[in-house]
Motif scaffolding. Structure first.
Motif, PDB file in Angstrom:
ATOM      1  N   LEU A  93      46.674  45.596  63.241  1.00 49.18           N
ATOM      2  CA  LEU A  93      46.599  45.606  61.824  1.00 49.18           C
ATOM      3  C   LEU A  93      46.204  46.887  61.240  1.00 49.18           C
ATOM      4  O   LEU A  93      45.113  47.501  61.794  1.00 49.18           O
ATOM      5  CB  LEU A  93      45.433  44.633  61.340  1.00 49.18           C
ATOM      6  N   CYS A 109      41.307  47.436  53.004  1.00 51.24           N
ATOM      7  CA  CYS A 109      42.543  46.773  52.848  1.00 51.24           C
ATOM      8  C   CYS A 109      42.423  45.324  53.428  1.00 51.24           C
ATOM      9  O   CYS A 109      43.542  44.565  53.331  1.00 51.24           O
ATOM     10  CB  CYS A 109      43.615  47.479  53.542  1.00 51.24           C
ATOM     11  N   LYS A 149      42.036  44.547  56.605  1.00 52.13           N
ATOM     12  CA  LYS A 149      42.168  44.515  58.105  1.00 52.13           C
ATOM     13  C   LYS A 149      40.970  44.078  58.930  1.00 52.13           C
ATOM     14  O   LYS A 149      41.316  42.947  59.751  1.00 52.13           O
ATOM     15  CB  LYS A 149      42.658  45.786  58.476  1.00 52.13           C
ATOM     16  N   THR A 203      40.492  40.247  58.085  1.00 53.64           N
ATOM     17  CA  THR A 203      41.161  39.210  58.845  1.00 53.64           C
ATOM     18  C   THR A 203      41.011  39.143  60.235  1.00 53.64           C
ATOM     19  O   THR A 203      41.136  38.038  60.734  1.00 53.64           O
ATOM     20  CB  THR A 203      42.711  40.043  58.800  1.00 53.64           C
ATOM     21  N   VAL A 222      42.749  46.355  65.335  1.00 53.43           N
ATOM     22  CA  VAL A 222      42.773  46.909  63.934  1.00 53.43           C
ATOM     23  C   VAL A 222      42.508  48.441  63.914  1.00 53.43           C
ATOM     24  O   VAL A 222      41.387  48.887  64.966  1.00 53.43           O
ATOM     25  CB  VAL A 222      41.101  46.305  63.221  1.00 53.43           C
ATOM     26  N   HIS A 242      42.712  52.277  61.193  1.00 51.74           N
ATOM     27  CA  HIS A 242      43.034  53.391  60.146  1.00 51.74           C
ATOM     28  C   HIS A 242      43.786  54.085  60.631  1.00 51.74           C
ATOM     29  O   HIS A 242      44.262  54.891  59.593  1.00 51.74           O
ATOM     30  CB  HIS A 242      41.736  53.226  59.342  1.00 51.74           C
ATOM     31  N   LEU A 244      48.635  46.603  55.934  1.00 47.33           N
ATOM     32  CA  LEU A 244      48.146  45.881  54.693  1.00 47.33           C
ATOM     33  C   LEU A 244      47.392  46.656  53.809  1.00 47.33           C
ATOM     34  O   LEU A 244      47.085  48.130  53.945  1.00 47.33           O
ATOM     35  CB  LEU A 244      46.651  45.229  55.509  1.00 47.33           C
TER      36      LEU A 244
END
Lengths: 394, 277
Positions: free
Chosen positions: A35, A41, A43, A46, A191, A193, A208
């Motif tokens: 993700l 966002c 993530k 989630t 997850v 970035h 996302l």
């Protein structure tokens, strides 16, 4: 081991803020799914919903075919690696790794065997009796991984597990996470970035933005066929170049000159009912120093002159940066990307273009040079919706 | 780092010595008085001319002091235990949870801490008499808990805030129930805070004089600080200075032991290594 299904999962906080909206993801057994997205966002939210650390406002979460919405984290049989590692400071490495097994009331002999096995896999055997405070960052990270794998859970959840490591160690750990996941074959949701981690680790990547899924697909597919401006700009480093362009009678007038569209691009644009004003996206590697391109290829693309402002020679390749007149491409997707990159509000006269050239190129900083780019690789986007007008699934 | 010059060091040493002497002279004076014989008690010399343990023998020969000591220990320990247990739960809730009335609870406990205790003595006296709590252990334990709780809640919630939230999430993911997560992860980490609080609360209960003198009447519940007031010499005309000093020394010992014993457990930075940073 099990598959994880998110069926229209939504998270709305008590104050009405929508963190995650209508997310549908089907993660197959043994799959490694990433993700990715800028901060905020949704993530991590989630991931926390899959873990059970946050309630699901709407939709259904199924793990191994069983609805999990109301189950406590301990009843979901999934393990999680936290960004901060979250090791228990009062326990030794051995006790940290044994903790999930002790809670599961596993007998002593099995606990010892499983901890030793995990320690062997993660190269932690020498450190079993030390406390987390006496370990380096990389070792702590491995202990956190060890605590997750000893239990052989149905799935691993990893929340930016490498972001606290320095760049070199991060690279090493990235390959070992990948190897470990292949070796164990456990379903993993990861997850991050960091788009490099997203590209290199996962079987599939979920991008996302603002709580909405932008695109799901294999990393290479996302790179080659981004569904919209946001995915195009987020995946890939250096990022894709975006320039405002105007479609006219099968040709495209751009700040780099007027370009004849290739058949593929024209057909796709027609099929998508493209507007007149579009945004042209070109990846840095689709540019080349014109003097290094053979005559046949020159005809297939477009050439233009520009003044090289900055040249970064990486050894195996060169990055040449230049500015073009004719304004900047504007779209909400691009504004989001700029905000994430921290470059929002940077005054910009025209657009900055980055090109990736062969190491053999003789272009020099501050000198004009002739560039070429492959017009068949051009992608066109709708500035209003951000949609990729040249998107095709193949 | 600042360079420590000789002049600076001398200045600091002098200041340190002054502070230590200022703090310790009364204690040493009391110690000295407790070891003087009856004849030399008024001689004014700092070091006893005639060493004697007669004062100690005297206080342990009467039942009053021993009973007061038992009362003090019992009441202080029970009040400390209850205050720390309640305080731990309250502080945990304040540090971790969002619940309606949280601000009100914190404000209210602050109010209790600031309330002048002396203004409560008369009402408490009447209330306790009508509830038959007057001159009983619970009669002292209850007000002690009330006034120690704000202290306990404040100290403990500061400690709980230091414990990374993620540890609890990690414990949940590892399969712990909320109770197991608290008992096996949070409580061991909060231990230094709990011990610190226990010491502070114990000292508060142990030292209290106001409630002890007002809410007790007999040796049934009178604690040492109050009992000292009732010391008399062998005759009405004899000054019990020696015995009072001996008793003062005796009741200081448990506090010193308490602090020494728990000091080891107050290890700063116990949570280091839990999370990066």
């Amino acid at each position: 081991m099990a598959e994880i299904v998110l069926d229209k999962v939504t998270k709305r906080y008590a104050d009405g803020a929508l963190a995650v909206s209508d997310v549908n993801i089907e993660i197959a057994d043994g799959e490694f799914v990433i993700l990715v997205g800028p901060s905020g966002c949704g993530k991590s939210t989630t991931l926390n919903m899959i873990a059970g650390l946050e309630d699901i406002t709407g939709g259904e979460l199924r793990i191994g075919g069983v609805r999990m919405n109301e189950k406590a984290p301990k009843d979901r049989d999934i393990a999680m690696v936290f960004q901060s590692y979250a090791l228990y400071p009062h326990m030794t490495v051995r006790e940290n790794m044994a903790f999930p097994l002790r809670l599961a009331k596993v007998d002593n002999a099995t606990v010892t065997r499983k901890v030793e096995e995990a320690a062997a896999i993660l190269d932690l055997k020498a450190h079993l009796d030390r406390k987390p405070a006496n370990l380096s960052g990389g070792q702590r990270q491995r202990v956190a991984m060890g605590r997750a794998i000893v239990r052989s859970p149905k799935a691993f959840l990893m929340d930016e597990p490498l972001s606290n490591l320095d760049a070199k160690l991060r690279g090493q750990m990235r390959t070992s996470v990948s190897r470990l996941q292949k070796q164990l074959g456990t379903t993993t949701v990861y997850v991050t970035h960091d788009q490099t981690e997203a590209m290199t680790l996962g079987d599939r990547v979920v991008v996302l933005r603002g709580g909405l899924v932008q695109q799901i697909g294999a990393p290479q597919f996302l790179y080659d066929h981004p569904a919209n401006l946001f995915v195009a700009g987020f995946i890939g480093a250096p990022a894709m170049n975006f320039l405002p362009a105007t479609l006219e009678n099968g040709s495209l007038s751009t700040p780099l000159g007027t370009v004849a569209l290739t058949d593929r691009v024209r057909r796709a644009a027609e099929a998508a009912d493209a507007p007149r004003e579009v945004i042209m996206g070109v990846r840095p590697e689709h540019f080349e120093d014109a003097s290094l391109v053979d005559a046949a290829a020159l005809d297939r693309g477009a050439s233009f002159d520009a003044q090289v402002e900055v040249l970064e020679s990486m050894g195996a390749e060169k990055f040449a940066y230049f500015s073009v007149e004719g304004g900047e491409a504007h779209a909400s997707d691009l504004a989001d990307l700029a905000a994430d990159a921290g470059s929002a509000g940077v005054p910009d006269t025209g657009s900055q273009v980055v090109t990736r050239l062969s190491a053999a190129s003789a272009v020099a900083e501050g000198q004009p040079a002739k560039f070429w780019f492959d017009t068949d690789k051009v992608q066109l986007f709708d500035p209003a919706s951000g949609a990729n007008l040249t998107y095709s699934a193949d | 780092m600042a360079v420590i010059t000789t002049g600076k060091r001398v200045r600091w040493t002098i200041i340190d010595v002054i502070v230590v002497v200022y703090a310790l002279v009364p204690v040493l004076w009391t110690l000295s008085l407790s070891f003087k014989s009856k004849a030399t008690i008024g001689d004014g010399s700092f070091i006893p001319q005639e060493w004697s343990v007669q004062s100690y023998v005297d206080i342990f020969q009467t039942n009053d002091f021993l009973l007061a000591l038992v009362n003090s220990i019992g009441i202080s320990l029970i009040a400390t235990a209850i205050a720390v247990v309640l305080g731990t739960m309250a502080a945990y809730a304040i540090a971790r949870l969002d619940f309606p009335g949280k601000t009100a609870l914190v404000g209210f406990s602050l109010l209790v801490a600031m309330f002048p205790q002396v203004s409560l003595v008369s009402p408490l006296f009447s209330i306790e008499r009508s509830l038959s709590l007057f001159d009983t252990w619970p009669g002292l334990i209850l007000p002690y808990i009330t006034f120690a709780l704000p202290l306990a809640i404040y100290t403990l919630s500061a400690f709980f805030r230091e414990i990374p939230w993620e540890l609890e999430k990690a414990a949940k993911m590892d399969g712990a129930t909320p109770a197991q997560a608290f008992r096996r992860v949070i409580a061991p980490l909060a231990a230094p805070g709990v011990f610190t609080t226990a010491i502070l609360v114990f000292i508060f209960c142990w030292n209290d004089f106001l409630f002890a003198i007002s809410l007790t009447a007999t040796t049934r519940s009178r604690t040492v600080p109050a009992a000292l007031q009732f010391f008399t010499g062998a005759s009405q005309f004899e000054d019990p200075t020696g015995q009072i000093c001996a008793a003062a020394v005796v009741i200081t010992i448990p506090i010193v032991l308490f602090v020494l014993f728990f000091q080891r457990r107050i290890v700063a930075g116990l949570t280091s290594g839990a999370v990066k940073g």
